[in-house]
Design an enzyme around this catalytic site. Sequence first.
Site, mmCIF file in Angstrom:
data_model
loop_
_atom_site.group_PDB
_atom_site.id
_atom_site.type_symbol
_atom_site.label_atom_id
_atom_site.label_comp_id
_atom_site.label_asym_id
_atom_site.label_seq_id
_atom_site.Cartn_x
_atom_site.Cartn_y
_atom_site.Cartn_z
ATOM 1 N N ASN A 150 38.993 40.496 41.131
ATOM 2 C CA ASN A 150 37.979 41.483 41.505
ATOM 3 C C ASN A 150 37.615 42.288 40.260
ATOM 4 O OD1 ASN A 150 36.439 43.514 42.571
ATOM 5 N ND2 ASN A 150 38.101 44.498 43.716
ATOM 6 N N LYS A 190 35.198 44.340 39.867
ATOM 7 C CA LYS A 190 34.580 45.649 40.163
ATOM 8 C C LYS A 190 33.315 45.839 39.314
ATOM 9 C CE LYS A 190 39.098 47.157 41.587
ATOM 10 N NZ LYS A 190 40.004 48.226 41.919
ATOM 11 N N HIS A 244 36.414 46.270 50.839
ATOM 12 C CA HIS A 244 37.361 46.783 49.841
ATOM 13 C C HIS A 244 37.504 48.294 50.037
ATOM 14 C CE1 HIS A 244 38.971 48.069 45.979
ATOM 15 N NE2 HIS A 244 39.443 46.848 45.860
ATOM 16 N N GLU A 295 37.443 50.671 48.112
ATOM 17 C CA GLU A 295 36.456 51.481 47.391
ATOM 18 C C GLU A 295 35.130 51.524 48.165
ATOM 19 O OE1 GLU A 295 36.929 49.522 43.596
ATOM 20 O OE2 GLU A 295 38.951 50.336 43.515
ATOM 21 N N GLU A 313 45.792 45.675 50.754
ATOM 22 C CA GLU A 313 45.840 46.459 49.520
ATOM 23 C C GLU A 313 46.117 47.921 49.857
ATOM 24 O OE1 GLU A 313 43.347 44.518 46.184
ATOM 25 O OE2 GLU A 313 41.957 45.509 47.516
ATOM 26 N N GLY A 320 44.908 50.282 41.204
ATOM 27 C CA GLY A 320 44.542 50.870 39.918
ATOM 28 C C GLY A 320 45.447 52.003 39.474
ATOM 29 N N SER A 360 47.733 46.803 41.809
ATOM 30 C CA SER A 360 48.529 46.808 40.566
ATOM 31 C C SER A 360 49.350 45.529 40.364
ATOM 32 C CB SER A 360 49.414 48.047 40.508
ATOM 33 O OG SER A 360 48.623 49.221 40.493
HETATM 34 P P1 PGA Z 1 44.183 46.682 40.759
HETATM 35 O O1 PGA Z 1 42.990 46.532 41.807
HETATM 36 O O2 PGA Z 1 44.801 45.314 40.593
HETATM 37 O O3 PGA Z 1 43.544 47.188 39.509
HETATM 38 O O4 PGA Z 1 45.169 47.655 41.357
HETATM 39 C C1 PGA Z 1 43.106 45.704 42.931
HETATM 40 C C2 PGA Z 1 41.850 45.766 43.754
HETATM 41 O O5 PGA Z 1 41.222 46.835 43.839
HETATM 42 O O6 PGA Z 1 41.431 44.760 44.359
#
Ligand code: PGA
Length: 248
Positions: free
Chosen positions: A9, A11, A99, A101, A169, A175, A211
């Site tokens: 992903n 983003k 997601h 976000e 997640e 993140g 992460s």
């Molecule tokens: P990350 O993001 O691996 O940077 O924690 C995962 C995601 O948002 O799908």
Amino acid sequence: MNKKIYAANWKLNKTPEEAREFVIKLKNDIFKIPDFFSNREVMIFPSAFALEAVSSLCAGTDIQFGPQNVYAEKSGAFTGENSAEVAKSLQAGVALVGHSERREIFKEQDDTLNKKVAVLQSLQVLPVFCIGETLAQREAGKTLDVCYSQLNNGLKEINKELRLVVAYEPVWAIGTGKVATKEQVAEVHAKLFEYLSSQGFKNVQLLYGGSVKPENAGELLKIPHVDGFLIGGASLQPDSFLKISTAQ
Ligand code: PGA
């Protein structure tokens, strides 16, 4: 046994040119690993403007790709939205939906997500449906309730016979560098597997995200019902994405 899934992903990162560089390097590196795709699936989710660049290098290969979001209608007067039908015309075979976000920043609600999944299914695009609890919800002991409700309400009117990927997640692990513990992942994945089976879903794989790094991927992959990963930060470089995809 299902193949393990490694989903990148990106983003809001990477220009079309950077996306092309990534894919060229990834394809070269994968080529050196015998039978890479015999037990793995790779999915790339670029931002909308880079989808065509990824498509031009991946269409017809074993690397799957698709958008990070689509609108709940295929076409029409919806200025600024991205169409699943257009993504499909670019050979997209997969798409992220819901997601955290999108849920948090863009206030996407379960009923809209439901429509998005249905639109994708109608186009034979595989939805990767994201769920997960916030830190406050975990601390209040509500993790499973939140996940079940996201599944229940976001996947109400969809075809349960068709293949579906669900990405768990925990929002607090995205993140942040704070990966969920093995015990936390094991508990949630076991329960989600049970729940989805009891709800009649016939063909679901469960990804963990939050992460994931080359250092923790091997351990996480050993957990029952972890069928792969949705990877944000560590998917931006082909080297670390490939290390995760080959971790044992
Ligand atoms: P990350 O993001 O691996 O940077 O924690 C995962 C995601 O948002 O799908």
